[in-house]
Design a protein around this motif. Structure first.
Motif, PDB file in Angstrom:
ATOM      1  N   UNK A 110     -48.561  -1.710 -44.612  1.00 38.46           N
ATOM      2  CA  UNK A 110     -49.241  -0.819 -43.671  1.00 38.46           C
ATOM      3  C   UNK A 110     -48.629  -0.862 -42.270  1.00 38.46           C
ATOM      4  N   UNK A 111     -47.947  -1.963 -41.938  1.00 38.70           N
ATOM      5  CA  UNK A 111     -47.354  -2.066 -40.610  1.00 38.70           C
ATOM      6  C   UNK A 111     -45.860  -1.818 -40.572  1.00 38.70           C
ATOM      7  N   UNK A 112     -45.267  -1.358 -41.659  1.00 37.73           N
ATOM      8  CA  UNK A 112     -43.822  -1.127 -41.699  1.00 37.73           C
ATOM      9  C   UNK A 112     -43.486   0.116 -40.866  1.00 37.73           C
ATOM     10  N   UNK A 113     -42.653  -0.016 -39.838  1.00 42.49           N
ATOM     11  CA  UNK A 113     -42.301   1.145 -39.026  1.00 42.49           C
ATOM     12  C   UNK A 113     -41.638   2.238 -39.859  1.00 42.49           C
ATOM     13  N   UNK A 114     -42.103   3.463 -39.685  1.00 45.82           N
ATOM     14  CA  UNK A 114     -41.505   4.599 -40.377  1.00 45.82           C
ATOM     15  C   UNK A 114     -42.079   4.877 -41.751  1.00 45.82           C
ATOM     16  N   UNK A 115     -42.997   4.006 -42.251  1.00 47.70           N
ATOM     17  CA  UNK A 115     -43.586   4.209 -43.568  1.00 47.70           C
ATOM     18  C   UNK A 115     -45.051   4.601 -43.399  1.00 47.70           C
ATOM     19  N   UNK A 116     -45.401   5.760 -43.934  1.00 50.79           N
ATOM     20  CA  UNK A 116     -46.755   6.295 -43.787  1.00 50.79           C
ATOM     21  C   UNK A 116     -47.538   6.144 -45.091  1.00 50.79           C
ATOM     22  N   UNK A 117     -48.865   6.193 -44.960  1.00 49.22           N
ATOM     23  CA  UNK A 117     -49.755   6.104 -46.110  1.00 49.22           C
ATOM     24  C   UNK A 117     -50.824   7.188 -45.986  1.00 49.22           C
ATOM     25  N   UNK A 186     -44.093  18.908 -49.479  1.00 49.44           N
ATOM     26  CA  UNK A 186     -43.002  17.949 -49.507  1.00 49.44           C
ATOM     27  C   UNK A 186     -42.399  17.806 -50.885  1.00 49.44           C
ATOM     28  N   UNK A 187     -41.667  16.723 -51.079  1.00 47.04           N
ATOM     29  CA  UNK A 187     -41.002  16.461 -52.349  1.00 47.04           C
ATOM     30  C   UNK A 187     -41.063  14.973 -52.653  1.00 47.04           C
ATOM     31  N   UNK A 188     -41.024  14.647 -53.946  1.00 44.44           N
ATOM     32  CA  UNK A 188     -41.047  13.255 -54.375  1.00 44.44           C
ATOM     33  C   UNK A 188     -39.625  12.730 -54.585  1.00 44.44           C
ATOM     34  N   UNK A 189     -39.455  11.441 -54.292  1.00 49.93           N
ATOM     35  CA  UNK A 189     -38.172  10.758 -54.453  1.00 49.93           C
ATOM     36  C   UNK A 189     -38.444   9.343 -54.975  1.00 49.93           C
ATOM     37  N   UNK A 190     -37.409   8.713 -55.487  1.00 52.60           N
ATOM     38  CA  UNK A 190     -37.482   7.281 -55.756  1.00 52.60           C
ATOM     39  C   UNK A 190     -36.242   6.620 -55.169  1.00 52.60           C
ATOM     40  N   UNK A 260     -42.546  14.481 -46.412  1.00 54.95           N
ATOM     41  CA  UNK A 260     -43.168  15.718 -45.938  1.00 54.95           C
ATOM     42  C   UNK A 260     -42.778  15.912 -44.482  1.00 54.95           C
ATOM     43  N   UNK A 261     -42.075  16.995 -44.200  1.00 55.64           N
ATOM     44  CA  UNK A 261     -41.642  17.299 -42.822  1.00 55.64           C
ATOM     45  C   UNK A 261     -40.925  16.122 -42.178  1.00 55.64           C
ATOM     46  N   UNK A 262     -40.052  15.478 -42.947  1.00 54.77           N
ATOM     47  CA  UNK A 262     -39.254  14.385 -42.418  1.00 54.77           C
ATOM     48  C   UNK A 262     -39.961  13.053 -42.326  1.00 54.77           C
ATOM     49  N   UNK A 263     -41.238  12.991 -42.714  1.00 54.02           N
ATOM     50  CA  UNK A 263     -41.999  11.742 -42.668  1.00 54.02           C
ATOM     51  C   UNK A 263     -42.074  11.138 -44.076  1.00 54.02           C
ATOM     52  N   UNK A 264     -41.905   9.816 -44.164  1.00 51.46           N
ATOM     53  CA  UNK A 264     -41.835   9.108 -45.440  1.00 51.46           C
ATOM     54  C   UNK A 264     -43.195   8.505 -45.758  1.00 51.46           C
ATOM     55  N   UNK A 265     -43.702   8.796 -46.953  1.00 54.06           N
ATOM     56  CA  UNK A 265     -44.982   8.270 -47.425  1.00 54.06           C
ATOM     57  C   UNK A 265     -44.750   7.438 -48.686  1.00 54.06           C
ATOM     58  N   UNK A 266     -45.392   6.285 -48.764  1.00 53.18           N
ATOM     59  CA  UNK A 266     -45.276   5.434 -49.945  1.00 53.18           C
ATOM     60  C   UNK A 266     -46.147   5.964 -51.075  1.00 53.18           C
ATOM     61  N   UNK A 267     -45.585   6.029 -52.282  1.00 49.52           N
ATOM     62  CA  UNK A 267     -46.380   6.262 -53.481  1.00 49.52           C
ATOM     63  C   UNK A 267     -46.637   4.925 -54.171  1.00 49.52           C
ATOM     64  N   UNK A 268     -45.561   4.222 -54.615  1.00 50.61           N
ATOM     65  CA  UNK A 268     -45.771   2.923 -55.239  1.00 50.61           C
ATOM     66  C   UNK A 268     -44.447   2.193 -55.431  1.00 50.61           C
ATOM     67  N   UNK A 269     -44.559   0.863 -55.593  1.00 48.53           N
ATOM     68  CA  UNK A 269     -43.439   0.009 -55.942  1.00 48.53           C
ATOM     69  C   UNK A 269     -43.481  -0.299 -57.431  1.00 48.53           C
ATOM     70  N   UNK A 270     -42.298  -0.397 -58.061  1.00 50.15           N
ATOM     71  CA  UNK A 270     -42.182  -0.863 -59.447  1.00 50.15           C
ATOM     72  C   UNK A 270     -41.038  -1.878 -59.467  1.00 50.15           C
ATOM     73  N   UNK A 271     -41.372  -3.146 -59.599  1.00 48.50           N
ATOM     74  CA  UNK A 271     -40.371  -4.214 -59.497  1.00 48.50           C
ATOM     75  C   UNK A 271     -39.606  -4.369 -60.805  1.00 48.50           C
ATOM     76  N   UNK A 272     -38.905  -3.310 -61.160  1.00 50.35           N
ATOM     77  CA  UNK A 272     -38.106  -3.236 -62.398  1.00 50.35           C
ATOM     78  C   UNK A 272     -37.113  -2.098 -62.222  1.00 50.35           C
ATOM     79  N   UNK A 273     -36.134  -1.981 -63.105  1.00 49.30           N
ATOM     80  CA  UNK A 273     -35.244  -0.816 -63.050  1.00 49.30           C
ATOM     81  C   UNK A 273     -36.021   0.468 -63.320  1.00 49.30           C
ATOM     82  N   UNK A 274     -35.612   1.562 -62.696  1.00 44.78           N
ATOM     83  CA  UNK A 274     -36.241   2.847 -62.925  1.00 44.78           C
ATOM     84  C   UNK A 274     -36.079   3.289 -64.370  1.00 44.78           C
ATOM     85  N   UNK A 275     -37.152   3.796 -64.956  1.00 47.51           N
ATOM     86  CA  UNK A 275     -37.105   4.254 -66.338  1.00 47.51           C
ATOM     87  C   UNK A 275     -36.642   5.688 -66.454  1.00 47.51           C
TER      88      UNK A 275
END
Length: 382
Positions: A110-117, A186-190, A260-275
């Protein structure tokens, strides 16, 4: 000979075993034999539950296992526990205990600069959701599931009951839910990353095609993401800070975000290789870097890092041909004749509608090019 312990026997276990064999590494898989995909792929299979950490650790010590790797969300904690018990490289147990908890990860970053929720709440009783001070639409999801399983968007109070029932129907879900205000636009990314002794390497950023509400299923992946250079740099910097904040020390992470509009929002972490072919196929094609080899080297505590300028800039992606993407059917039927076609896979003669990510049992084609991304744009009205 170096020996690798693979915890779990699913799809990722097979991929890791194949890569380890190419590297001359002996593989030992620990899992129940019932339904074990990797049973006939690894060098040795040990019929033991991944939750029997003491027994798995004993076997690893007797066999001289030099590193252990997780293959799914469920095996992240046992893998860390075995690594600790055997003195092997891995993530701290206290991190592994919480890394699949979406609510905990939002709190930790929640306190990471540049990361929104978005606004979010943790609820243990579904009956509490209706009394929350929410602004619709909202998204309901189990706190510990990946692959878009059990998530559902409700656009009004009338849809909330169906969304809760859908999330409750996920058989492996946790007992708690996380409720979030749904981010429109916006758009989703990983972000595909590797970490080693606390240093994070951002390997690639993947652009995703999403079905949108209600289940937000992923229908395609493209690398590299089509981002301006300054925004790509911002993503890498923010993700570096986020991975540190959430406690990842060693191994792969597949972090989902929305921009969204240049702002980064967290969806989730997955501590494994992407499937869904992201880590093993797409990331390796687009960067020229053997990502799964990096995962193995980290587990064996023999990782050399990724040098600046080492990664190539190729184009790779996958399109899932489903009811939601039926406009791709003509492309799919003839893609084997295209120079960009890397792989074509037909799972069924008819198109299926996806409700969660299922990239190995769905019709798809993979493209690869050094020149640019092929155009598969949805026709007007499709």
């Amino acid at each position: 000979m170096r020996r690798l312990g693979i915890i779990g026997a699913g799809r990722n276990a097979c991929i890791l075993a194949d890569r380890a064999r190419e590297l001359g590494i002996e593989t030992h898989c620990f899992a129940w034999s019932d339904g074990a995909m990797a049973k006939d792929v690894v060098d040795a299979f040990h019929d033991v539950s991944v939750t029997e950490v003491g027994e798995v650790s004993r076997l690893c010590r007797e066999l001289g296992i030099g590193g252990v790797v997780a293959t799914s969300e469920f095996t992240i904690l046992p893998t860390a526990q075995v690594a600790e018990a055997c003195g092997l490289n891995g993530n701290p147990v206290e991190v592994a205990e919480r890394i699949t908890n979406k609510y905990r990860n939002r709190e930790a970053t929640s306190g990471v600069p540049g990361l929104n929720h978005p606004r979010y709440w943790r609820v243990s009783d579904p009956g509490q959701i209706g009394s929350l001070d929410v602004t619709y639409p909202i998204i309901v999801k189990p706190t510990s599931e990946g692959g878009k399983r059990g998530i559902c968007v409700a656009r009004n109070p009338e849809e909330l009951s169906a969304a809760v029932s859908y999330s409750e129907g996920e058989p492996n879900r946790s007992s708690a839910f996380i409720v979030e205000e749904f981010l429109e636009g916006g758009n989703e990314y990983s972000v595909e990353s590797l970490s080693y002794h606390g240093r994070n390497y951002i390997v690639q950023v993947t652009e995703k095609e999403s079905s949108g509400a209600p289940h937000c299923v992923e229908l395609g992946h493209h690398q590299p993401a089509n981002l301006p250079a300054d925004l790509r740099e911002k993503v890498e910097q923010v993700m570096d800070r986020a991975l540190t904040a959430v406690g990842i020390q060693n191994g792969a992470c597949h972090t989902e975000i929305k921009i969204i509009d240049g702002e980064i929002y967290l969806i989730e972490f997955n501590a494994r290789p992407g499937g869904d072919h992201i880590a093993c196929t797409l990331t390796e094609l687009s960067t020229g870097y053997p990502y799964m080899t990096g995962v193995i080297d980290i587990a064996l505590d023999d990782f050399e890092g990724i040098a600046p300028g080492q990664l190539e800039h190729n184009f790779a992606g996958i399109e899932f041909v489903t009811e939601q993407t039926s406009y791709l059917k003509p492309v799919f039927d003839a893609c084997q004749d295209e120079p960009w076609c890397y792989e074509k896979f037909e799972a069924t003669p008819d198109l299926r509608s996806l409700t969660h990510n299922d990239g190995y049992n769905t019709n798809y084609f993979i493209y690869y090019s050094r020149e640019g991304r092929p155009d598969f744009s949805r026709p007007a009205g499709a």
